[in-house]
Design a protein around this motif. Structure first.
Motif, PDB file in Angstrom:
ATOM      1  N   ILE A  67       0.988  -1.345   0.063  1.00 18.98           N
ATOM      2  CA  ILE A  67       0.060  -0.017  -0.084  1.00 18.98           C
ATOM      3  C   ILE A  67       0.780   1.286  -0.047  1.00 18.98           C
ATOM      4  CG2 ILE A  67      -1.902  -0.814   1.120  1.00 18.98           C
ATOM      5  CD1 ILE A  67      -1.076   0.438   3.584  1.00 18.98           C
ATOM      6  N   GLU A  68       2.074   1.258   0.256  1.00 18.78           N
ATOM      7  CA  GLU A  68       2.945   2.400   0.708  1.00 18.78           C
ATOM      8  C   GLU A  68       3.689   2.734  -0.694  1.00 18.78           C
ATOM      9  OE1 GLU A  68       5.080   2.742   4.138  1.00 18.78           O
ATOM     10  OE2 GLU A  68       3.591   1.819   5.574  1.00 18.78           O
ATOM     11  N   ARG A  69       3.586   2.051  -1.695  1.00 20.98           N
ATOM     12  CA  ARG A  69       4.288   2.087  -3.147  1.00 20.98           C
ATOM     13  C   ARG A  69       3.538   2.627  -4.133  1.00 20.98           C
ATOM     14  NH1 ARG A  69       7.455  -3.477  -4.321  1.00 20.98           N
ATOM     15  NH2 ARG A  69       6.982  -2.500  -6.218  1.00 20.98           N
ATOM     16  N   ALA A  70       3.973   3.695  -4.379  1.00 19.22           N
ATOM     17  CA  ALA A  70       2.847   4.507  -5.495  1.00 19.22           C
ATOM     18  C   ALA A  70       2.833   3.753  -6.858  1.00 19.22           C
ATOM     19  CB  ALA A  70       3.830   6.016  -5.597  1.00 19.22           C
ATOM     20  N   ASP A  71       3.974   3.037  -6.987  1.00 17.06           N
ATOM     21  CA  ASP A  71       3.934   2.233  -8.372  1.00 17.06           C
ATOM     22  C   ASP A  71       2.755   1.319  -8.389  1.00 17.06           C
ATOM     23  OD1 ASP A  71       7.001  -0.014  -7.963  1.00 17.06           O
ATOM     24  OD2 ASP A  71       4.934   0.300  -6.759  1.00 17.06           O
ATOM     25  N   GLN A  72       2.037   0.968  -7.179  1.00 13.05           N
ATOM     26  CA  GLN A  72       1.084  -0.232  -7.163  1.00 13.05           C
ATOM     27  C   GLN A  72      -0.421   0.312  -7.437  1.00 13.05           C
ATOM     28  OE1 GLN A  72       1.654  -3.462  -5.251  1.00 13.05           O
ATOM     29  NE2 GLN A  72       3.297  -2.983  -6.176  1.00 13.05           N
ATOM     30  N   TYR A  73      -0.411   1.824  -7.610  1.00 12.26           N
ATOM     31  CA  TYR A  73      -1.666   2.221  -7.825  1.00 12.26           C
ATOM     32  C   TYR A  73      -1.901   2.588  -9.418  1.00 12.26           C
ATOM     33  CZ  TYR A  73      -2.065   2.674  -3.027  1.00 12.26           C
ATOM     34  OH  TYR A  73      -2.009   2.238  -1.606  1.00 12.26           O
ATOM     35  N   ASP A  74      -3.097   2.359  -9.936  1.00  9.17           N
ATOM     36  CA  ASP A  74      -3.572   2.403 -11.389  1.00  9.17           C
ATOM     37  C   ASP A  74      -4.020   3.770 -11.516  1.00  9.17           C
ATOM     38  OD1 ASP A  74      -4.729  -0.940 -11.125  1.00  9.17           O
ATOM     39  OD2 ASP A  74      -2.675  -0.172 -11.551  1.00  9.17           O
ATOM     40  N   ASN A  75      -4.682   4.363 -10.702  1.00  5.67           N
ATOM     41  CA  ASN A  75      -5.389   5.648 -11.078  1.00  5.67           C
ATOM     42  C   ASN A  75      -4.766   6.887  -9.993  1.00  5.67           C
ATOM     43  OD1 ASN A  75      -7.546   4.256 -12.642  1.00  5.67           O
ATOM     44  ND2 ASN A  75      -7.605   3.008 -10.457  1.00  5.67           N
ATOM     45  N   TRP A  76      -4.787   7.841 -10.790  1.00  5.87           N
ATOM     46  CA  TRP A  76      -4.329   9.093 -10.200  1.00  5.87           C
ATOM     47  C   TRP A  76      -5.222  10.555 -10.328  1.00  5.87           C
ATOM     48  CZ3 TRP A  76      -0.673   8.819  -6.281  1.00  5.87           C
ATOM     49  CH2 TRP A  76       0.288   7.756  -6.465  1.00  5.87           C
ATOM     50  N   GLY A  77      -5.049  11.288  -9.508  1.00 12.89           N
ATOM     51  CA  GLY A  77      -5.821  12.561  -9.814  1.00 12.89           C
ATOM     52  C   GLY A  77      -4.524  13.475 -10.218  1.00 12.89           C
ATOM     53  N   GLN A  78      -4.950  14.798 -10.728  1.00  9.28           N
ATOM     54  CA  GLN A  78      -4.136  15.775 -11.289  1.00  9.28           C
ATOM     55  C   GLN A  78      -3.156  16.192 -10.158  1.00  9.28           C
ATOM     56  OE1 GLN A  78      -7.219  16.294 -10.585  1.00  9.28           O
ATOM     57  NE2 GLN A  78      -7.192  18.324  -9.591  1.00  9.28           N
ATOM     58  N   GLY A  79      -3.548  16.286  -8.969  1.00  9.53           N
ATOM     59  CA  GLY A  79      -2.752  16.790  -7.867  1.00  9.53           C
ATOM     60  C   GLY A  79      -3.135  18.175  -7.573  1.00  9.53           C
ATOM     61  N   THR A  80      -3.063  18.448  -6.100  1.00 12.86           N
ATOM     62  CA  THR A  80      -3.426  19.786  -5.599  1.00 12.86           C
ATOM     63  C   THR A  80      -2.279  20.416  -4.749  1.00 12.86           C
ATOM     64  OG1 THR A  80      -5.273  20.952  -4.588  1.00 12.86           O
ATOM     65  CG2 THR A  80      -4.843  19.012  -3.651  1.00 12.86           C
ATOM     66  N   GLN A  81      -1.984  21.539  -4.911  1.00  9.89           N
ATOM     67  CA  GLN A  81      -0.929  22.001  -4.153  1.00  9.89           C
ATOM     68  C   GLN A  81      -1.257  22.560  -2.767  1.00  9.89           C
ATOM     69  OE1 GLN A  81       2.659  22.823  -5.250  1.00  9.89           O
ATOM     70  NE2 GLN A  81       2.569  23.069  -2.894  1.00  9.89           N
ATOM     71  N   VAL A  82      -0.499  22.265  -1.883  1.00  8.19           N
ATOM     72  CA  VAL A  82      -0.652  22.563  -0.376  1.00  8.19           C
ATOM     73  C   VAL A  82       0.691  23.152   0.035  1.00  8.19           C
ATOM     74  CG1 VAL A  82      -0.755  22.058   2.106  1.00  8.19           C
ATOM     75  CG2 VAL A  82      -2.254  20.692   0.203  1.00  8.19           C
ATOM     76  N   THR A  83       0.774  24.520   0.382  1.00  9.89           N
ATOM     77  CA  THR A  83       1.876  25.110   0.685  1.00  9.89           C
ATOM     78  C   THR A  83       1.606  25.562   2.146  1.00  9.89           C
ATOM     79  OG1 THR A  83       2.188  25.722  -1.387  1.00  9.89           O
ATOM     80  CG2 THR A  83       3.542  27.020   0.320  1.00  9.89           C
ATOM     81  N   VAL A  84       2.593  25.371   3.073  1.00  5.82           N
ATOM     82  CA  VAL A  84       2.288  25.852   4.574  1.00  5.82           C
ATOM     83  C   VAL A  84       3.583  26.833   4.939  1.00  5.82           C
ATOM     84  CG1 VAL A  84       2.528  24.940   7.049  1.00  5.82           C
ATOM     85  CG2 VAL A  84       1.584  23.629   4.932  1.00  5.82           C
ATOM     86  N   SER A  85       3.186  27.834   5.042  1.00  5.49           N
ATOM     87  CA  SER A  85       4.435  28.814   5.511  1.00  5.49           C
ATOM     88  C   SER A  85       4.558  28.764   7.102  1.00  5.49           C
ATOM     89  CB  SER A  85       3.742  30.072   5.117  1.00  5.49           C
ATOM     90  OG  SER A  85       2.744  30.674   5.836  1.00  5.49           O
ATOM     91  N   SER A  86       6.019  29.287   7.255  1.00  2.00           N
ATOM     92  CA  SER A  86       6.451  29.360   8.563  1.00  2.00           C
ATOM     93  C   SER A  86       5.952  30.673   9.508  1.00  2.00           C
ATOM     94  CB  SER A  86       7.757  28.739   8.669  1.00  2.00           C
ATOM     95  OG  SER A  86       8.408  29.610   8.174  1.00  2.00           O
TER      96      SER A  86
END
Length: 121
Positions: free
Chosen positions: A102-121
């Motif tokens: 489950i922790e390996r990304a290459d085990q998954y067939d379907n992916w979303g386009q991604g969403t950016q999360v930025t945390v400022s200090s």
């Protein structure tokens, strides 16, 4: 074919909270969850929900701060992120499939386009 659409990313300050959503179209999937990728780093496991077992698996780095929830009626998973840290900054990807590891990304067939999360200090 399964399509995953993420939403909810943004710019927040350290200590803030943010909720990501991932809506799936198509058939119900056994495993749905999130990975993330920071600049110059490999895609990293965050959390996965297993529908067959009802079990949730979290990465140690987010345990106690992040919570995944699934709305079966909407075929949507939500990632509630609390106490965000600058090191949580990454593009967050929704993933689904039937992984053996489950922790390996290459085990998954379907992916979303991604969403950016930025945390400022």
């Amino acid at each position: 074919q399964v399509q995953l659409v993420e939403s909810g990313g943004g710019l927040v300050q350290a200590g803030d909270s943010l909720t990501l959503s991932c809506a799936a179209s198509g058939r119900t999937l056994d495993f749905m969850g999130w990975f993330r990728q920071a600049p110059g780093k490999e895609r990293e496991f965050v959390v996965i929900f297993s529908l067959p077992s009802g079990t949730t698996y979290y990465a140690d780095s987010v345990k106690g701060r992040f919570t995944i929830k699934r709305d079966n009626a909407k075929n949507t998973v939500y990632l509630q992120m609390n106490s965000l840290k600058p090191e949580d900054t990454a593009v967050y990807y929704c993933a689904s499939g039937k992984p053996t590891y489950i922790e390996r990304a290459d085990q998954y067939d379907n992916w979303g386009q991604g969403t950016q999360v930025t945390v400022s200090s």
